[in-house]
Scaffold this active site. Structure first.
Site, PDB file in Angstrom:
ATOM      1  N   GLY A  11       0.810  -1.208   0.000  1.00 37.79           N
ATOM      2  CA  GLY A  11       0.000   0.000   0.000  1.00 37.79           C
ATOM      3  C   GLY A  11       0.842   1.256   0.000  1.00 37.79           C
ATOM      4  O   GLY A  11       2.079   1.209  -0.058  1.00 37.79           O
ATOM      5  N   ALA A  78      -5.160  -2.875   6.496  1.00 41.87           N
ATOM      6  CA  ALA A  78      -6.418  -2.330   7.013  1.00 41.87           C
ATOM      7  C   ALA A  78      -7.211  -1.710   5.881  1.00 41.87           C
ATOM      8  O   ALA A  78      -6.647  -1.233   4.894  1.00 41.87           O
ATOM      9  CB  ALA A  78      -6.161  -1.272   8.090  1.00 41.87           C
ATOM     10  N   TYR A 179     -14.701   3.200  11.335  1.00 41.10           N
ATOM     11  CA  TYR A 179     -13.258   3.128  11.082  1.00 41.10           C
ATOM     12  C   TYR A 179     -12.475   3.383  12.368  1.00 41.10           C
ATOM     13  O   TYR A 179     -11.547   2.626  12.711  1.00 41.10           O
ATOM     14  CB  TYR A 179     -12.866   4.150  10.020  1.00 41.10           C
ATOM     15  CG  TYR A 179     -11.375   4.254   9.799  1.00 41.10           C
ATOM     16  CD1 TYR A 179     -10.660   3.190   9.265  1.00 41.10           C
ATOM     17  CD2 TYR A 179     -10.676   5.409  10.137  1.00 41.10           C
ATOM     18  CE1 TYR A 179      -9.286   3.274   9.070  1.00 41.10           C
ATOM     19  CE2 TYR A 179      -9.312   5.502   9.944  1.00 41.10           C
ATOM     20  CZ  TYR A 179      -8.614   4.433   9.421  1.00 41.10           C
ATOM     21  OH  TYR A 179      -7.252   4.515   9.240  1.00 41.10           O
ATOM     22  N   ARG A 247      -6.545  20.036  10.452  1.00 36.96           N
ATOM     23  CA  ARG A 247      -5.917  18.715  10.518  1.00 36.96           C
ATOM     24  C   ARG A 247      -4.401  18.879  10.482  1.00 36.96           C
ATOM     25  O   ARG A 247      -3.862  19.917  10.127  1.00 36.96           O
ATOM     26  CB  ARG A 247      -6.359  17.845   9.322  1.00 36.96           C
ATOM     27  CG  ARG A 247      -7.843  17.537   9.243  1.00 36.96           C
ATOM     28  CD  ARG A 247      -8.305  16.601  10.351  1.00 36.96           C
ATOM     29  NE  ARG A 247      -9.682  16.173  10.132  1.00 36.96           N
ATOM     30  CZ  ARG A 247     -10.751  16.851  10.546  1.00 36.96           C
ATOM     31  NH1 ARG A 247     -10.586  17.999  11.193  1.00 36.96           N
ATOM     32  NH2 ARG A 247     -11.966  16.394  10.323  1.00 36.96           N
TER      33      ARG A 247
END
Length: 368
Positions: A11, A78, A179, A247
């Site tokens: 990934g 995941a 999640y 964020r």
């Protein structure tokens, strides 16, 4: 020359971690299901000498083969995405939590020295806040009625405006999405297992990771990749709420370094540790910075003034613990790294599925 297993090693983050470890003398083995939503038809580039086992982390036989003769494990496998987790619940719980359970059972038969699991900032829900008189608030949450009325910012019970501050690891979890629930279960399962079986265990709570290699056709991946896909397709990035939510964005190279340090620093064992940049950015600011880096500064984001179920308002990292226990120091600031990211986007195949993501959420009543 330790042999390391990286689950989810093909990934976005896994590929960078694999290269980082190979560059530092580890023998690398990867276990990855190569899911279409993440990889599509893209070629898989492995570090020189790396071994790939194609298999699902829920497959006991594949996992048993993968853990044989390894000395340390990095567990990245995941399903990722707050929005999608709210309706593909069995998929997320199955991969994230059952997959972790299968891996841990395999490690009972084939013990390792250390396991490092990728946790997530999503487990915090809202980040930390302070009241005007300086009181720390670690259980702030917006009222559904306020969200429905477009009152995005948080207030105390007495109506005072709350100010977001960096979130440290002492902040209590508040799981606002499926999640987040699965990531917290992964984190706790690994730490509990490590304590029970005498295996060093570390959980890294990753904030928003960005960099070359993100899946530009997966609208549930990082927000920066989602924005890049929209911009490269001649469209405006779409932003929920008013765009002023904040964020923390951390470069994938810094994250890869953090995983290596988590394998190597003895004092990290038993801890959950934030991995971020230590800086806060509004989402609308990020969209504007990226548009400028991609040479289209006059393509502003579309502000939806709608909320997505499971989203939070503000969360950015206090990384003092990472500095202390890992010697971690991020080297890549978002504003100084977007030129490199934009250059990679220009040379990549882009499929914008942002509208599909929005439609799927709206059809299920997950946007209000």
């Amino acid at each position: 020359m330790k042999r390391v297993l990286i689950t989810g090693g093909c990934g976005f983050i896994g590929g960078h971690v694999a290269q980082e470890l190979a560059d530092h003398g580890y023998r690398v083995r990867l276990l990855d299901a190569l899911v279409d939503q993440v990889h599509g038809d893209e070629a898989i580039n492995l570090p020189t000498g790396a071994e790939l086992i194609k298999g699902d982390v829920r497959d006991r036989d594949a996992v048993a083969e993968a853990v044989a003769d390894v000395e340390v494990v990095i567990h990245l496998a995941a399903e990722v995405g707050v929005g999608q987790s709210m309706y593909e619940i069995a998929r997320y719980v199955g991969t994230n939590d059952l997959g972790t359970a299968v891996l841990l059972e395999a490690l009972i038969k084939h013990p390792v020295e250390r396991i490092v699991v990728a946790s997530s900032m999503s487990i915090y829900g809202e980040g930390l806040y302070r009241t005007p008189d300086g009181e720390r608030i670690d259980n702030a949450r917006r009222k559904p009625t306020d969200i429905k009325d477009g009152l995005w910012d948080l207030r105390s019970a007495s109506g005072e405006a709350l100010s977001p501050i960096p979130t440290d690891e002492e902040k209590r979890p508040d799981l606002a999405s499926i999640y987040a629930l699965t990531k917290y279960a992964q984190e706790r399962a690994v730490l509990i297992f490590g304590q029970a079986y005498g295996i060093d265990a570390v959980a890294l709570r990753l904030f928003n990771v960005f960099g070359a290699g993100q899946a530009l056709s997966n609208p549930y991946t990082g927000v920066l990749a989602n924005f890049a896909s929209r911009l490269a397709s001649g469209k405006r990035p779409t932003i929920f709420e008013d765009g002023e939510q904040k964020r923390d964005f951390v470069h994938v190279s810094d994250v890869a370094t953090a995983f290596r340090l988590a394998l190597e620093q003895r004092q990290a064992a038993g801890h959950a540790i934030n991995i971020g940049s230590g800086h806060a950015y509004s989402i609308s600011e990020v969209a504007r910075l990226l548009a400028k880096a991609m040479g289209i500064p006059k393509r502003p984001p579309e502000i939806l003034d709608k909320a997505r179920s499971g989203d939070i308002r503000n969360c950015f990292a206090d990384i003092a613990k990472a500095r202390e226990l890992l010697g971690f120091e991020p080297k890549h600031r978002l504003e100084n790294s977007l030129g490199e990211f934009a250059a990679w986007v220009r040379n990549s195949v882009v499929i914008d599925r942002g509208a599909d993501m929005r439609r799927e959420l709206e059809e299920r009543g997950l946007v209000s």
